[in-house]
Enzyme design. Structure first.
Site, PDB file in Angstrom:
ATOM      1  N   THR A  60       0.940  -1.382  -0.012  1.00  0.00           N
ATOM      2  CA  THR A  60       0.115  -0.202  -0.037  1.00  0.00           C
ATOM      3  C   THR A  60       0.917   1.071  -0.073  1.00  0.00           C
ATOM      4  O   THR A  60       0.766   2.232  -0.789  1.00  0.00           O
ATOM      5  CB  THR A  60      -0.885   0.083   1.187  1.00  0.00           C
ATOM      6  OG1 THR A  60      -1.308  -1.375   1.845  1.00  0.00           O
ATOM      7  CG2 THR A  60      -2.073   0.759   0.927  1.00  0.00           C
ATOM      8  N   TRP A  62       4.075   1.660  -0.692  1.00  0.00           N
ATOM      9  CA  TRP A  62       4.804   1.951  -1.873  1.00  0.00           C
ATOM     10  C   TRP A  62       3.750   2.280  -2.997  1.00  0.00           C
ATOM     11  O   TRP A  62       4.283   3.276  -3.655  1.00  0.00           O
ATOM     12  CB  TRP A  62       5.183   0.381  -2.116  1.00  0.00           C
ATOM     13  CG  TRP A  62       6.237   0.286  -3.339  1.00  0.00           C
ATOM     14  CD1 TRP A  62       7.046   1.123  -3.962  1.00  0.00           C
ATOM     15  CD2 TRP A  62       6.716  -1.062  -3.901  1.00  0.00           C
ATOM     16  NE1 TRP A  62       8.046   0.626  -4.787  1.00  0.00           N
ATOM     17  CE2 TRP A  62       7.693  -0.694  -4.688  1.00  0.00           C
ATOM     18  CE3 TRP A  62       6.290  -2.382  -3.692  1.00  0.00           C
ATOM     19  CZ2 TRP A  62       8.280  -1.726  -5.303  1.00  0.00           C
ATOM     20  CZ3 TRP A  62       6.968  -3.147  -4.169  1.00  0.00           C
ATOM     21  CH2 TRP A  62       7.892  -3.001  -5.375  1.00  0.00           C
ATOM     22  N   HIS A 129      -7.922   0.107   3.717  1.00  0.00           N
ATOM     23  CA  HIS A 129      -7.979  -1.106   3.409  1.00  0.00           C
ATOM     24  C   HIS A 129      -9.237  -1.930   3.475  1.00  0.00           C
ATOM     25  O   HIS A 129      -9.580  -2.881   3.359  1.00  0.00           O
ATOM     26  CB  HIS A 129      -7.381  -1.642   4.500  1.00  0.00           C
ATOM     27  CG  HIS A 129      -5.660  -1.556   4.645  1.00  0.00           C
ATOM     28  ND1 HIS A 129      -4.965  -1.641   3.561  1.00  0.00           N
ATOM     29  CD2 HIS A 129      -5.189  -1.051   5.590  1.00  0.00           C
ATOM     30  CE1 HIS A 129      -3.662  -1.373   3.834  1.00  0.00           C
ATOM     31  NE2 HIS A 129      -3.747  -0.752   5.224  1.00  0.00           N
ATOM     32  N   PHE A 250      13.224  -0.362  -2.813  1.00  0.00           N
ATOM     33  CA  PHE A 250      13.051  -0.603  -1.426  1.00  0.00           C
ATOM     34  C   PHE A 250      14.269   0.297  -0.607  1.00  0.00           C
ATOM     35  O   PHE A 250      13.994   0.841   0.566  1.00  0.00           O
ATOM     36  CB  PHE A 250      13.010  -2.079  -0.927  1.00  0.00           C
ATOM     37  CG  PHE A 250      12.841  -2.273   0.368  1.00  0.00           C
ATOM     38  CD1 PHE A 250      11.682  -2.329   0.866  1.00  0.00           C
ATOM     39  CD2 PHE A 250      14.009  -2.821   1.090  1.00  0.00           C
ATOM     40  CE1 PHE A 250      11.675  -2.506   2.307  1.00  0.00           C
ATOM     41  CE2 PHE A 250      13.905  -3.107   2.325  1.00  0.00           C
ATOM     42  CZ  PHE A 250      12.672  -3.061   3.124  1.00  0.00           C
ATOM     43  N   MET A 277       9.214  -0.976   6.988  1.00  0.00           N
ATOM     44  CA  MET A 277       9.587  -1.268   5.729  1.00  0.00           C
ATOM     45  C   MET A 277      10.731  -2.301   6.254  1.00  0.00           C
ATOM     46  O   MET A 277      11.838  -2.183   6.511  1.00  0.00           O
ATOM     47  CB  MET A 277      10.444  -0.156   5.279  1.00  0.00           C
ATOM     48  CG  MET A 277       9.547   1.086   4.661  1.00  0.00           C
ATOM     49  SD  MET A 277       8.758   0.704   3.275  1.00  0.00           S
ATOM     50  CE  MET A 277       8.034   2.385   3.031  1.00  0.00           C
TER      51      MET A 277
HETATM   52  P1  A3P Z   1       7.548  -6.764   3.936  1.00  0.00           P
HETATM   53  O1  A3P Z   1       6.887  -6.779   5.564  1.00  0.00           O
HETATM   54  O2  A3P Z   1       7.629  -8.040   3.426  1.00  0.00           O
HETATM   55  O3  A3P Z   1       8.982  -6.409   3.992  1.00  0.00           O
HETATM   56  P2  A3P Z   1       1.727  -1.977   3.314  1.00  0.00           P
HETATM   57  O4  A3P Z   1       2.356  -0.729   2.883  1.00  0.00           O
HETATM   58  O5  A3P Z   1       0.642  -2.412   2.478  1.00  0.00           O
HETATM   59  O6  A3P Z   1       1.636  -2.196   4.796  1.00  0.00           O
HETATM   60  O7  A3P Z   1       3.071  -3.182   2.927  1.00  0.00           O
HETATM   61  C1  A3P Z   1       4.177  -3.057   3.406  1.00  0.00           C
HETATM   62  C2  A3P Z   1       4.966  -3.940   2.731  1.00  0.00           C
HETATM   63  O8  A3P Z   1       5.372  -3.520   1.562  1.00  0.00           O
HETATM   64  C3  A3P Z   1       6.137  -4.497   3.620  1.00  0.00           C
HETATM   65  O9  A3P Z   1       6.700  -5.760   3.117  1.00  0.00           O
HETATM   66  C4  A3P Z   1       7.307  -3.391   3.016  1.00  0.00           C
HETATM   67  O10 A3P Z   1       8.466  -3.577   3.248  1.00  0.00           O
HETATM   68  C5  A3P Z   1       7.051  -3.420   1.438  1.00  0.00           C
HETATM   69  N1  A3P Z   1       7.266  -2.264   0.979  1.00  0.00           N
HETATM   70  C6  A3P Z   1       7.320  -1.057   0.989  1.00  0.00           C
HETATM   71  N2  A3P Z   1       8.049  -0.350   0.229  1.00  0.00           N
HETATM   72  C7  A3P Z   1       8.635  -1.157  -0.709  1.00  0.00           C
HETATM   73  C8  A3P Z   1       9.440  -1.202  -1.825  1.00  0.00           C
HETATM   74  N3  A3P Z   1       9.767  -0.053  -2.396  1.00  0.00           N
HETATM   75  N4  A3P Z   1      10.044  -2.322  -2.847  1.00  0.00           N
HETATM   76  C9  A3P Z   1       9.362  -3.521  -2.072  1.00  0.00           C
HETATM   77  N5  A3P Z   1       8.646  -3.717  -0.871  1.00  0.00           N
HETATM   78  C10 A3P Z   1       8.134  -2.640  -0.233  1.00  0.00           C
END
Ligand code: A3P
Length: 316
Positions: A60, A62, A129, A250, A277
């Site tokens: 989300t 991202w 969500h 990331f 993250m």
């Molecule tokens: P992980 O816990 O597997 O690292 P949300 O924003 O929906 O809560 O999702 C969070 C997930 O997206 C986390 O996964 C986070 O690290 C991952 N995420 C955020 N930015 C990212 C990026 N630039 N590239 C890859 N994964 C990313």
């Protein structure tokens, strides 16, 4: 919704028992959401709004950063402001008890939250969500919606760590028990497949809905950025595109304090261990699930996807 004795959040089993299985759709949320469900359902959507929808932990944040930058013509200077301010979380803090909200000194009182959302300048970028069923019914006929989905095994692992990180989840179980809870729809926003499938179907016949996958963002970020730009009717120069790719890796995003939510620690919302993250990988679940656990999740996935043409086979 049922009302519960407070504090229902203190013990995870009590919390699970207390989750509200609301109609329509049987989605799992808390009584605190229930108090506000109608207000959220009747929220006034603007034609130039953009909404980012997802099941938690699907990428989300991202996607929000990506969409915000494209919608705002790659204003990297403006993107230095906190993403939570640039793109508010629609239903938060309606999910948590009022006394918990007021204990987070930096958050305005619950009553003010919706006014803030209503007064935001256009184009608003709103994160939620909630499943489509619980959102303003005219949403997808009024404005653009970007949905991001992620393979359920990585969502389970990421959501498990999210429960460990965020204090108000009070979660003390292990990964395997969490995976079982997830499959039994005993986590916030469950059932996972309910919203994924409903939005997948909606995206097929509504040009206002763009359906993305986390794994595609990982594999081909540049291609997915172009797709979003096309969807939003924006064009990007080669230079902007290269800058976006760099900004959204990331490595860079997890160091970016406007986006990485590390301030959750300062505000006392997050535990000191761990990061929002966290790892940002596809297939991280392989480090956590036994072959038997993996088989059970596959079986559950297959059962839920029966009759649908969406697939996660190539996403794992
Ligand atoms: P992980 O816990 O597997 O690292 P949300 O924003 O929906 O809560 O999702 C969070 C997930 O997206 C986390 O996964 C986070 O690290 C991952 N995420 C955020 N930015 C990212 C990026 N630039 N590239 C890859 N994964 C990313």
């Amino acid at each position: 919704p049922e009302t519960l004795e407070e504090p229902f959040l203190k013990e995870f089993p009590e919390y699970v028992e207390g989750l509200v299985r609301g109609d329509p759709g049987g989605f799992v949320l808390t009584p605190h959401y229930g108090e506000h469900a109608e207000e959220l359902y009747n929220f006034h959507v603007r034609p130039d709004d953009i909404w980012v929808l997802s099941f938690p932990k699907s990428g989300t944040t991202w996607t929000q950063e990506l969409v915000w930058l494209i919608a705002n013509d790659c204003d990297f200077e403006g993107a230095k402001r906190d993403l939570n301010v640039r793109s508010p979380f629609f239903e938060f803090p309606y999910l948590i008890p009022r006394q918990e909200v007021s204990s987070y000194g930096h958050l305005p009182p619950v009553e003010k939250q919706m006014q803030i959302r209503e007064k935001l300048e256009s184009p608003r970028l709103i994160k939620t969500h909630l499943p489509l069923d619980l959102l303003p019914p005219q949403l997808t006929d009024t404005c653009k919606v970007v949905y991001v989905a992620r393979n359920p095994k990585d969502v389970i692992v990421s959501y498990y760590y999210h429960h460990k990180l965020i204090k108000f989840h009070y979660f003390d179980g292990d990964m395997e028990s969490f995976a079982h809870r997830f499959m039994k729809d005993q986590v916030w926003y469950a059932p996972y497949f309910g919203q994924v499938l409903a939005t997948w179907e909606k995206a097929k016949n509504n040009p206002n809905v763009l359906f993305l996958f986390y794994e595609d963002l990982k594999k081909n970020l540049e291609g997915q950025i172009k797709k979003v730009a096309h969807f939003l009717g924006k064009s990007l120069t080669d230079e902007q595109l290269a800058k976006l790719v760099h900004h959204l890796t990331f490595e860079n995003l997890s160091k970016n304090s406007a986006v990485n939510k590390e301030d959750g620690k300062k505000h006392g919302v997050f535990n000191a261990d761990g990061n929002f993250m966290r790892k940002g990988e596809t297939g991280d679940w392989q480090r956590y699930f036994s072959p038997e656990m993996s088989r059970q999740i596959d079986e559950w996935t297959e059962l839920n996807l029966r009759g649908s043409d969406i697939t996660f086979v190539d996403k794992i």
